[in-house]
Write an enzyme that holds these catalytic residues in place. Sequence first.
Site, PDB file in Angstrom:
ATOM      1  N   ASP A   2      39.183  38.366  43.740  1.00 34.36           N
ATOM      2  CA  ASP A   2      39.190  37.542  42.614  1.00 34.36           C
ATOM      3  C   ASP A   2      37.870  37.265  41.985  1.00 34.36           C
ATOM      4  O   ASP A   2      37.007  37.086  42.550  1.00 34.36           O
ATOM      5  CB  ASP A   2      40.083  36.007  42.799  1.00 34.36           C
ATOM      6  CG  ASP A   2      40.467  35.502  41.797  1.00 34.36           C
ATOM      7  OD1 ASP A   2      40.635  36.046  40.734  1.00 34.36           O
ATOM      8  OD2 ASP A   2      40.888  34.000  41.959  1.00 34.36           O
ATOM      9  N   ASN A  50      50.693  39.551  37.945  1.00 32.08           N
ATOM     10  CA  ASN A  50      49.741  40.065  37.238  1.00 32.08           C
ATOM     11  C   ASN A  50      50.321  40.815  35.951  1.00 32.08           C
ATOM     12  O   ASN A  50      49.594  41.050  34.673  1.00 32.08           O
ATOM     13  CB  ASN A  50      48.655  41.193  37.760  1.00 32.08           C
ATOM     14  CG  ASN A  50      47.735  40.110  38.554  1.00 32.08           C
ATOM     15  OD1 ASN A  50      47.229  40.774  39.638  1.00 32.08           O
ATOM     16  ND2 ASN A  50      47.466  39.161  38.209  1.00 32.08           N
TER      17      ASN A  50
HETATM   18  C1  IPE Z   1      41.005  39.730  39.863  1.00 27.05           C
HETATM   19  O1  IPE Z   1      40.125  39.296  39.158  1.00 27.05           O
HETATM   20  C2  IPE Z   1      41.458  41.095  39.484  1.00 27.05           C
HETATM   21  C3  IPE Z   1      42.858  41.104  39.409  1.00 27.05           C
HETATM   22  C4  IPE Z   1      43.550  40.225  39.382  1.00 27.05           C
HETATM   23  C5  IPE Z   1      43.403  42.447  38.439  1.00 27.05           C
HETATM   24  P1  IPE Z   1      40.560  38.173  37.803  1.00 27.05           P
HETATM   25  O2  IPE Z   1      40.961  39.130  36.567  1.00 27.05           O
HETATM   26  O3  IPE Z   1      41.724  37.334  38.380  1.00 27.05           O
HETATM   27  O4  IPE Z   1      39.245  37.317  37.307  1.00 27.05           O
HETATM   28  P2  IPE Z   1      39.280  35.940  36.921  1.00 27.05           P
HETATM   29  O5  IPE Z   1      40.138  34.948  38.137  1.00 27.05           O
HETATM   30  O6  IPE Z   1      39.731  35.680  35.571  1.00 27.05           O
HETATM   31  O7  IPE Z   1      37.817  35.519  37.077  1.00 27.05           O
HETATM   32 MG    MG Z   2      41.829  35.556  39.146  1.00 25.46          MG
END
Ligand code: IPE
Ligand code: MG
Length: 236
Positions: A2, A50
């Site tokens: 994350d 996601n």
């Molecule tokens: C993790 O980073 C990657 C995925 C979930 C694909 P994030 O995209 O969640 O990064 P933040 O939480 O917005 O910083």
């Molecule tokens: Mg994230």
Amino acid sequence: MDGNGRWAQQRRRPRMIGHRAGARAVNRSIDFCLERGVGALTLFAFSSENWGRPQDEVDSLMKLFLGALDREVDELHRRGVRVRFIGDRSRFAASIAQRMDKAEQRTAGNTAMTLSIAASYGGRQDIAAAARALAEQVAAGTLLPEQIDEQALGQHVALADMPPPDLFIRTGGDTRISNFLLWQLAYSELWFTDVLWPDVDAAVLQQALDDYAGRERRFGLTSAQIAANAAPSTHS
Ligand code: IPE
Ligand code: MG
């Protein structure tokens, strides 16, 4: 894994730049685990939730994923890594799902490390699917309801053939599981760091291993019981 978006935001760059940097951190982490003899690494790449992100981010992530599959599988195979995917494969485009199948088939015999990539994965969905599989057996008359126990359900969740994870690492500062391997993490050691995923390197991972090495895992038993079991046997 994350913190990709925040990493990019700190640099006033688009979120995708963070995801690309995150992919480089994935490679570093695989290198680290191979060097340290870690037998199994499971990466939470993309959750079932996601899919609800803005469509352009989902599309870009899929492109990144496809590119990584094309680029990295040869090298992983050469290094003896068995690659597998857990999660709902039916939600991916056929081009991606086919490449996932191919990567799994190609690397199935490798033994240096098992790299499991959780993609379109959700822990609750995983447990629900296992419950459904058991229900189907009951409906077919091959299983009695009273035969359903932890072991039976545990045989149908993802990674059922692997030992449960010893260590769970979450980067990016939040201290939650976020629907990762809910069943499998029951007795895993949890380790959290504020480091954003793209900044993860060998030093951060080593810190996690060092912390893990200092913990006592009791699995519900007492400290004395654990010490007695760990003591070298006086019998031959
Ligand atoms: C993790 O980073 C990657 C995925 C979930 C694909 P994030 O995209 O969640 O990064 P933040 O939480 O917005 O910083
Ligand atoms: Mg994230």
